[in-house]
Design an enzyme around this catalytic site. Structure first.
Site, short mmCIF file in Angstrom:
data_model
loop_
_atom_site.label_atom_id
_atom_site.label_comp_id
_atom_site.label_asym_id
_atom_site.label_seq_id
_atom_site.Cartn_x
_atom_site.Cartn_y
_atom_site.Cartn_z
N CYS A 295 0.84 -1.20 0.00
CA CYS A 295 0.00 0.00 0.00
C CYS A 295 0.88 1.26 0.00
O CYS A 295 2.02 1.23 0.45
CB CYS A 295 -0.88 0.03 1.24
SG CYS A 295 -1.87 -1.44 1.45
N ARG B 2 4.67 0.07 -7.27
CA ARG B 2 4.89 -0.89 -6.20
C ARG B 2 3.79 -1.92 -6.09
O ARG B 2 3.91 -2.88 -5.34
CB ARG B 2 5.06 -0.15 -4.88
CG ARG B 2 6.17 0.88 -4.95
CD ARG B 2 6.09 1.82 -3.80
NE ARG B 2 6.39 1.11 -2.60
CZ ARG B 2 7.44 1.33 -1.83
NH1 ARG B 2 8.27 2.28 -2.14
NH2 ARG B 2 7.65 0.64 -0.76
N TRP C 120 -3.26 -2.45 -1.38
CA TRP C 120 -2.98 -3.82 -1.82
C TRP C 120 -3.74 -4.70 -0.84
O TRP C 120 -3.38 -4.77 0.34
CB TRP C 120 -1.47 -4.08 -1.77
CG TRP C 120 -1.05 -5.40 -2.31
CD1 TRP C 120 -0.76 -5.69 -3.61
CD2 TRP C 120 -0.85 -6.61 -1.57
NE1 TRP C 120 -0.39 -7.00 -3.72
CE2 TRP C 120 -0.44 -7.60 -2.48
CE3 TRP C 120 -0.98 -6.96 -0.22
CZ2 TRP C 120 -0.15 -8.91 -2.11
CZ3 TRP C 120 -0.70 -8.26 0.16
CH2 TRP C 120 -0.29 -9.21 -0.78
N ASN D 267 -1.39 1.46 6.02
CA ASN D 267 -0.57 0.40 5.40
C ASN D 267 -0.27 -0.62 6.48
O ASN D 267 0.10 -0.23 7.59
CB ASN D 267 0.77 0.95 4.92
CG ASN D 267 0.65 1.80 3.68
OD1 ASN D 267 -0.44 2.03 3.19
ND2 ASN D 267 1.79 2.28 3.19
N GLY D 268 -0.37 -1.89 6.15
CA GLY D 268 0.00 -2.91 7.13
C GLY D 268 -1.18 -3.82 7.44
O GLY D 268 -2.17 -3.87 6.70
N GLU E 127 15.79 -18.43 -10.03
CA GLU E 127 15.47 -17.04 -10.38
C GLU E 127 14.73 -16.99 -11.72
O GLU E 127 13.76 -16.24 -11.88
CB GLU E 127 16.77 -16.22 -10.42
CG GLU E 127 16.63 -14.77 -10.80
CD GLU E 127 15.79 -13.93 -9.82
OE1 GLU E 127 15.42 -14.43 -8.75
OE2 GLU E 127 15.51 -12.77 -10.17
N LYS F 129 10.99 -15.46 -12.26
CA LYS F 129 10.67 -14.40 -13.22
C LYS F 129 9.46 -14.81 -14.07
O LYS F 129 8.54 -14.04 -14.27
CB LYS F 129 11.83 -14.12 -14.19
CG LYS F 129 13.14 -13.61 -13.63
CD LYS F 129 13.06 -12.35 -12.86
CE LYS F 129 12.83 -12.60 -11.41
NZ LYS F 129 12.89 -11.49 -10.51
N GLU G 279 6.16 -14.83 -12.12
CA GLU G 279 5.70 -13.50 -11.72
C GLU G 279 5.02 -12.74 -12.83
O GLU G 279 3.98 -12.13 -12.61
CB GLU G 279 6.91 -12.64 -11.30
CG GLU G 279 7.43 -12.89 -9.94
CD GLU G 279 8.54 -11.91 -9.64
OE1 GLU G 279 9.67 -12.14 -10.11
OE2 GLU G 279 8.30 -10.92 -8.95
N HIS H 217 14.68 -37.17 -8.25
CA HIS H 217 14.05 -37.40 -6.94
C HIS H 217 12.60 -36.95 -6.91
O HIS H 217 12.05 -36.69 -5.84
CB HIS H 217 14.85 -36.69 -5.84
CG HIS H 217 16.26 -37.17 -5.77
ND1 HIS H 217 16.59 -38.41 -5.27
CD2 HIS H 217 17.42 -36.59 -6.17
CE1 HIS H 217 17.91 -38.58 -5.35
NE2 HIS H 217 18.43 -37.48 -5.90
N LYS I 132 5.86 -4.31 -5.01
CA LYS I 132 7.31 -4.14 -5.12
C LYS I 132 7.99 -4.22 -3.76
O LYS I 132 9.11 -4.70 -3.65
CB LYS I 132 7.59 -2.77 -5.77
CG LYS I 132 9.04 -2.50 -6.07
CD LYS I 132 9.52 -3.34 -7.22
CE LYS I 132 11.00 -3.21 -7.48
NZ LYS I 132 11.52 -4.40 -8.18
C1 F6R Z 1 11.03 -10.96 -7.57
C2 F6R Z 1 10.75 -9.97 -6.57
C3 F6R Z 1 10.51 -10.40 -5.16
C4 F6R Z 1 11.49 -9.66 -4.26
C5 F6R Z 1 11.17 -9.98 -2.78
C6 F6R Z 1 12.17 -9.33 -1.84
O1 F6R Z 1 11.12 -10.42 -8.84
O2 F6R Z 1 10.73 -8.82 -6.86
O3 F6R Z 1 10.64 -11.77 -5.02
O4 F6R Z 1 12.78 -10.05 -4.59
O5 F6R Z 1 9.90 -9.52 -2.48
O6 F6R Z 1 12.16 -7.95 -1.96
P1 F6R Z 1 13.35 -7.07 -1.44
O7 F6R Z 1 14.54 -7.41 -2.26
O8 F6R Z 1 12.89 -5.65 -1.65
O9 F6R Z 1 13.55 -7.41 0.00
#
Ligand code: F6R
Length: 617
Positions: free
Chosen positions: A2, A27, A80, A106-107, A489, A493, A496, A512, A612
């Site tokens: 948020c 975000r 959010w 927020n929270g 990773e 990607k 996501e 396995h 974000k």
């Molecule tokens: C993946 C992504 C998330 C962040 C995770 C940690 O593309 O963006 O998995 O990596 O939420 O976020 P930070 O790095 O801000 O602690």
């Protein structure tokens, strides 16, 4: 997650608040709202589900203009959803039953059911399904017996369990705006005859770079000309403002279709910037840590890397590298798990916290707990103004520049390069690598930007592969050694941004369990780079092929004829040192995810359900 923006002053309030929200838009959110009070104290409030543009066009249609030179106050929010679906009713702000208090949050309030029942028993009724509405109604209830607003806020905080940042206006508190911080970021901006409130300085830096980062357990009362901070116990806190850099905050796609694409293309420059700052010549010492921070690594009992998501994957590359070059035992832990374990952390432990945003709730809590046990915390972050950075013993800036796309790309690569530099500096200090090995690694590190540029210059193959496999429902990513985290990773990607189900595995795990899934509908993306496990990777690919899986090789350098038949598609990446290969191997995976998402018409920069900066558990 948020976003909060608040303002008190004489500027046109509606565009100011909406533009502030727009800077936080990247975000992730699912609804938005705005409320303001003018000189007549009439509340104007609008809330809309969906994109900020929905709210903006609704508000624009009103043709509202501030009276010239008259003070207004207002708050705005991007939500959010945590409690209750993303609807107009559940969007913030929420108001008290008597209409006097307007609040954004927020929270998460963990004890909201209990508070809700209590308030219902007192006759309050709820218009939304949010936890936030309990806060505003509880405050209303407290104000029936407490006339001092700051004291009422203190009583409110003593009843709330959870993480929250609040922005509050009360019609009866003329000329005032309030902010409350508890385990969710909140910053106030100091202007000339105006004051700002925001969950991230990005939202206000256009107007002022004089800021005060509130600490957990603090309440601020803002007027247009000043601020007064108290802690939750009512003790005044004297805090001077600080000046932050404004230059990082510019949101510009630079002609690219999406921020994600731009940020993939930013990567060579991000690495160059890091290297030029911390590694001059091949024989020069690395300078990523200053002397006091380096001293921590002289003889620690243990090093624990904590992070989430992509930062966790970067941490895993860092672990492999640091163990190899600096001969230190390094553990990597998912911060959300680590914070709930009875860990063996003590004063001889170094915690390396990795976080792009520096605000991730799980990572922040993990480092706080470790600090309490006496550990030293080094934070690797893209936001040196973040809470994690401010609470750490040492901070390493990954200097990736503002990452706008929700999906981490350049920040991941920057984190990995920082961990390489850190590993090399510690190795140098401990004397664990021969001079020629050190020199070779440094030399090869310096080739990375140009090597990535060659990939960026020609993306035809990965584009074709994306089209060919973009309609699949599942995909498996495999790698070995340092490219095991790269495989994870790559899968992350794809999940996501395209919502295709993808998993990343060490190829050694294939037999396995996951091999049971393999058939013509389960393509495998395999990372093959030179090193002792190359042949093992070839065998894994052959085993997959024998189960009818199509194999897409991300392959360093030319493929030998005997291996070529194993692969349905080959994406060639430049050859570098085995340990540095994750940085080149991840790039085609980023493109693969991007092109597939684009091909499927997905919202690349703001994927559904994602935020974000994950400031709640
Ligand atoms: C993946 C992504 C998330 C962040 C995770 C940690 O593309 O963006 O998995 O990596 O939420 O976020 P930070 O790095 O801000 O602690």
């Amino acid at each position: 997650m948020c976003g909060i923006v608040g303002y008190i002053g004489k500027k046109p309030i509606v565009p100011l608040l909406l533009n502030g929200l727009q800077t936080l838009e990247y975000r992730g959110y699912d609804s938005a709202g705005i409320a303001w009070l003018g000189p007549e104290n009439d509340l104007c409030m609008f809330k809309k589900e969906g994109k900020l543009s929905n709210l903006r066009s609704h508000v624009d249609a009103l043709h509202f203009h501030n009276d010239d030179a008259v003070e207004y106050r207002g708050i705005a929010h991007t939500r959010w959803a945590t409690h209750g679906s993303p609807t107009d009713e559940n969007a913030h702000p929420h108001t008290s039953a008597d209409g006097n208090i307007v609040l954004i949050h927020n929270g998460i309030i963990e004890n909201y059911t209990e508070l809700r029942d209590e308030l219902k028993a007192k006759g309050y009724s709820f218009k939304s399904s949010t936890d936030t509405e309990t806060i505003v109604l509880l405050l209303e209830d407290i104000l029936k017996t407490e006339t001092n607003f700051l004291k009422a806020l203190q009583r409110l905080t003593s009843r709330l369990v959870g993480a929250y940042a609040l922005g509050i206006m009360d019609k009866r508190q003329m000329g005032k705006l309030y902010g409350v911080r508890n385990f969710a970021p909140l910053v106030l901006g100091v202007g000339d005859g105006e004051m700002f409130l925001a969950s991230d300085s990005v939202a206000i830096v256009e107007h002022t770079n004089e800021v005060v980062f509130l600490k957990d357990g603090q309440i601020v009362e803002l007027t247009a000309t000043g601020y007064h901070i108290e802690d939750f116990a009512g003790k005044q806190v004297i805090t001077d403002s600080e000046t932050i850099a404004a230059s990082q905050m510019i949101l510009d796609k630079k002609g690219f279709r999406h921020f994600m694409l731009k940020e993939i293309y930013d990567q060579p420059d991000v690495i160059r910037r890091l290297l030029s700052e911390h590694l001059k010549g091949d024989t020069d010492p690395v300078s990523i840590l200053d002397k006091p921070a380096l001293a921590l690594f002289k003889n620690p009992k243990r090093i624990v890397i904590v992070g989430c998501g992509s930062s966790l994957n970067a941490g895993l590359v860092g672990k492999y590298f640091m163990e190899a070059v600096a001969r230190i035992d390094v553990n990597v832990e998912s911060a959300g798990e680590y914070r709930y374990r009875d860990t063996l952390v003590d004063e001889d432990t170094i915690i390396i916290a990795i976080s792009q945003s520096g605000e991730t709730a799980d990572t922040l809590t993990a480092i706080r707990q470790c600090k309490e046990k006496g550990a030293k915390v080094v934070t690797v972050t893209n936001r040196v103004d973040s809470t994690m950075a401010r609470e750490s013993d040492a901070v390493v800036n990954v200097h990736a520049g503002l990452e706008v796309s929700v999906c981490a790309t350049k920040s991941f690569v920057a984190q990995v390069v920082v961990l390489y530099l850190l590993g090399l500096q510690v190795a140098e200090d401990r004397g664990t690598l021969k001079a020629n090995e050190l020199e070779n690694l440094k030399h090869q590190l310096k080739q990375l930007p140009t090597q990535i540029e060659t990939m960026l210059a020609n993306t035809d193959t990965v584009h074709t592969v994306a089209k060919k496999y973009g309609s699949k429902e599942n995909m498996l990513f495999i790698g070995r050694s340092m490219n095991y985290p790269t495989a994870m990773e790559g899968a992350l990607k794809l999940k996501e941004v395209s919502y295709i189900h993808a998993e990343g595995y060490s190829a050694s795990e294939l037999k396995h369990g996951p091999i049971a899934m393999l058939d013509q509908d389960m393509p495998i993306v395999a990372v093959l780079t030179p090193g002792p496990l190359y042949e093992k990777m070839i065998s894994s690919c052959q085993e997959a092929k024998a189960r009818d899986a199509q194999v897409i090789a991300i392959h360093a350098g030319p493929v030998q004829q005997e291996a070529a038949d194993t692969f349905d598609d080959i994406i060639t990446v430049p050859t570098t040192h085995e340990w540095l290969s994750p940085v080149v191997a991840v790039v085609p995976m980023q493109f693969l995810a991007y092109y597939i998402a684009e091909h499927l018409g997905k919202d690349v920069d703001q994927p559904r359900n994602l935020a974000k900066s994950v400031t709640v558990e």
